[in-house]
Design a protein around this motif. Structure first.
Motif, mmCIF file in Angstrom:
data_model
loop_
_atom_site.group_PDB
_atom_site.id
_atom_site.type_symbol
_atom_site.label_atom_id
_atom_site.label_comp_id
_atom_site.label_asym_id
_atom_site.label_seq_id
_atom_site.Cartn_x
_atom_site.Cartn_y
_atom_site.Cartn_z
ATOM 1 N N ARG A 128 -4.118 101.506 41.877
ATOM 2 C CA ARG A 128 -2.972 100.479 42.339
ATOM 3 C C ARG A 128 -1.826 100.845 41.477
ATOM 4 O O ARG A 128 -0.630 100.745 42.247
ATOM 5 C CB ARG A 128 -3.578 99.181 41.900
ATOM 6 C CG ARG A 128 -4.746 98.549 42.773
ATOM 7 C CD ARG A 128 -4.458 98.517 44.376
ATOM 8 N NE ARG A 128 -3.139 97.855 44.686
ATOM 9 C CZ ARG A 128 -3.265 96.644 44.957
ATOM 10 N NH1 ARG A 128 -4.362 95.918 44.946
ATOM 11 N NH2 ARG A 128 -2.238 96.194 45.373
ATOM 12 N N PHE A 129 -2.038 101.311 40.480
ATOM 13 C CA PHE A 129 -0.679 102.050 39.747
ATOM 14 C C PHE A 129 -0.973 103.229 38.970
ATOM 15 O O PHE A 129 -1.971 103.540 38.380
ATOM 16 C CB PHE A 129 -0.324 100.828 38.454
ATOM 17 C CG PHE A 129 0.194 99.696 38.900
ATOM 18 C CD1 PHE A 129 1.281 99.359 39.461
ATOM 19 C CD2 PHE A 129 -1.000 98.665 39.181
ATOM 20 C CE1 PHE A 129 1.611 97.907 39.998
ATOM 21 C CE2 PHE A 129 -0.668 97.104 39.428
ATOM 22 C CZ PHE A 129 0.803 96.845 40.193
ATOM 23 N N LEU A 187 -1.973 105.420 50.268
ATOM 24 C CA LEU A 187 -0.631 104.908 50.973
ATOM 25 C C LEU A 187 -0.673 103.901 51.808
ATOM 26 O O LEU A 187 0.029 103.515 52.530
ATOM 27 C CB LEU A 187 -0.363 106.240 51.814
ATOM 28 C CG LEU A 187 0.006 107.691 51.087
ATOM 29 C CD1 LEU A 187 -0.156 108.741 52.432
ATOM 30 C CD2 LEU A 187 1.073 107.919 50.304
ATOM 31 N N GLY A 188 -1.843 103.009 51.390
ATOM 32 C CA GLY A 188 -1.866 101.833 52.395
ATOM 33 C C GLY A 188 -2.410 102.117 53.957
ATOM 34 O O GLY A 188 -2.627 103.447 54.089
ATOM 35 N N THR A 189 -2.583 101.350 54.559
ATOM 36 C CA THR A 189 -3.051 101.427 55.763
ATOM 37 C C THR A 189 -1.998 100.666 56.921
ATOM 38 O O THR A 189 -1.327 99.891 56.376
ATOM 39 C CB THR A 189 -4.430 100.831 56.353
ATOM 40 O OG1 THR A 189 -4.509 99.553 56.225
ATOM 41 C CG2 THR A 189 -5.450 101.615 55.485
ATOM 42 N N ASP A 213 0.130 97.208 51.848
ATOM 43 C CA ASP A 213 0.391 96.702 50.532
ATOM 44 C C ASP A 213 -0.663 97.627 49.684
ATOM 45 O O ASP A 213 -0.587 97.370 48.365
ATOM 46 C CB ASP A 213 0.379 95.419 50.471
ATOM 47 C CG ASP A 213 -0.918 94.435 50.756
ATOM 48 O OD1 ASP A 213 -1.287 95.023 52.013
ATOM 49 O OD2 ASP A 213 -1.336 93.726 50.267
ATOM 50 N N ARG A 214 -1.750 97.987 50.096
ATOM 51 C CA ARG A 214 -2.751 98.622 49.505
ATOM 52 C C ARG A 214 -2.527 100.028 49.175
ATOM 53 O O ARG A 214 -3.319 100.995 49.123
ATOM 54 C CB ARG A 214 -4.148 98.636 50.386
ATOM 55 C CG ARG A 214 -4.751 97.106 50.576
ATOM 56 C CD ARG A 214 -5.833 97.186 51.433
ATOM 57 N NE ARG A 214 -6.449 95.659 51.670
ATOM 58 C CZ ARG A 214 -7.292 95.398 52.297
ATOM 59 N NH1 ARG A 214 -8.158 96.525 53.003
ATOM 60 N NH2 ARG A 214 -7.771 94.154 52.716
ATOM 61 N N PRO A 238 5.145 101.800 57.947
ATOM 62 C CA PRO A 238 5.194 100.902 56.659
ATOM 63 C C PRO A 238 4.053 101.351 55.703
ATOM 64 O O PRO A 238 3.977 100.809 54.495
ATOM 65 C CB PRO A 238 4.678 99.568 57.343
ATOM 66 C CG PRO A 238 3.786 100.134 58.228
ATOM 67 C CD PRO A 238 4.318 101.490 59.037
ATOM 68 N N ARG A 239 3.536 102.692 55.840
ATOM 69 C CA ARG A 239 2.882 103.146 54.777
ATOM 70 C C ARG A 239 3.562 103.651 53.800
ATOM 71 O O ARG A 239 4.726 104.061 53.812
ATOM 72 C CB ARG A 239 1.589 103.953 55.314
ATOM 73 C CG ARG A 239 0.396 103.377 56.253
ATOM 74 C CD ARG A 239 -0.141 104.417 56.973
ATOM 75 N NE ARG A 239 -0.976 105.069 56.221
ATOM 76 C CZ ARG A 239 -1.220 106.512 56.062
ATOM 77 N NH1 ARG A 239 -0.410 107.323 56.916
ATOM 78 N NH2 ARG A 239 -1.991 107.157 55.478
ATOM 79 N N GLY A 240 3.101 104.205 52.596
ATOM 80 C CA GLY A 240 3.618 105.133 51.524
ATOM 81 C C GLY A 240 3.587 104.387 50.286
ATOM 82 O O GLY A 240 3.396 103.076 50.210
ATOM 83 N N VAL A 241 4.099 105.025 49.268
ATOM 84 C CA VAL A 241 4.058 104.669 47.769
ATOM 85 C C VAL A 241 5.414 103.927 47.605
ATOM 86 O O VAL A 241 6.305 104.099 48.189
ATOM 87 C CB VAL A 241 3.796 105.527 46.779
ATOM 88 C CG1 VAL A 241 2.346 106.428 46.895
ATOM 89 C CG2 VAL A 241 4.808 106.772 46.795
ATOM 90 N N ASP A 242 5.555 103.147 46.236
ATOM 91 C CA ASP A 242 6.733 102.738 45.949
ATOM 92 C C ASP A 242 6.869 103.086 44.593
ATOM 93 O O ASP A 242 5.595 103.442 43.932
ATOM 94 C CB ASP A 242 6.897 101.023 45.775
ATOM 95 C CG ASP A 242 6.450 100.324 47.283
ATOM 96 O OD1 ASP A 242 7.254 100.920 48.284
ATOM 97 O OD2 ASP A 242 5.781 99.451 47.388
#
Length: 202
Positions: free
Chosen positions: A98-99, A116-118, A123-124, A175-179
């Motif tokens: 998650r981090f 990268l979430g779905t 948010d995952r 909307p997928r991707g890392v922050d």
């Protein structure tokens, strides 16, 4: 082997107040991408984890948040320190994390190596906490997107040459991707995946 003092010391003096303060700092940073934020309540994590990165770990990590660490961090007292103070455990799988924490000077893994979430649950994804040399004095990038009035500039020092390519590819799958949370000392800059970055035109 990590000493007990390295593992048990260095957390927030007032955990509740400090975590609230750091959380507000992070939320404001993500609401205003590219803005340099100062963490007033700091921690003293084991080297080579930085001060701001340690504060982020203490604030956001818990027993439900697997974390990924670089090789240097993993071989230090950092995994035990985070586990003792937050309950979070390290994972070798980037996609399970998650981090992710990357210390100053470490090689950047490709952002697409992490979760990268779905489309249904963006948010995952993994949030990457990356320490850099400085948040000023580097190559100037123009930032646009939600939370930015018109455009702003960031000049982070210590980003690799591949960074902009990694970020452009990350932005393309929204909307997928890392922050990202970029840290230096007791300061940080947040870059949500909604932010568009480009080289400043001469």
């Amino acid at each position: 082997m990590a000493s007990q003092s390295q593992v048990y010391a260095g957390a927030f003096a007032d955990p509740v107040f400090a975590a609230q303060s750091v959380f507000r700092c992070l939320m404001d940073g993500f609401a205003r991408p590219g803005t340099i934020k100062h963490i007033e309540t700091t921690s003293a994590p084991p080297a080579p984890l930085g001060v701001a990165a340690g504060a982020v770990a203490l604030t956001l990590c818990d027993h439900d948040t697997p974390i990924w660490l670089t090789s240097a961090l993993g071989k230090s007292a950092v995994p035990q320190w985070i586990a003792f103070h937050t309950g979070a455990s390290a994972t070798v799988s980037k996609t399970d994390a998650r981090f992710a924490f990357i210390e100053k000077g470490a090689a950047f893994p490709g952002f697409d190596q992490f979760s990268l979430g779905t489309q249904e649950y963006p948010d995952r994804s993994t949030t990457l906490v990356i320490e850099v040399e400085a948040l000023t004095g580097g190559q100037v990038l123009t930032a646009k997107g939600p939370g930015i009035k018109g455009e702003t500039e960031i000049a982070v020092k210590g980003l690799p040459d591949v960074f902009l390519g990694f970020w452009t590819a990350n932005r393309a799958i929204f909307p997928r991707g890392v922050d990202l949370v970029l840290t230096a000392g007791d300061r940080l800059v947040c870059l949500p995946r909604t932010t568009r970055l480009s080289l400043k035109e001469a």
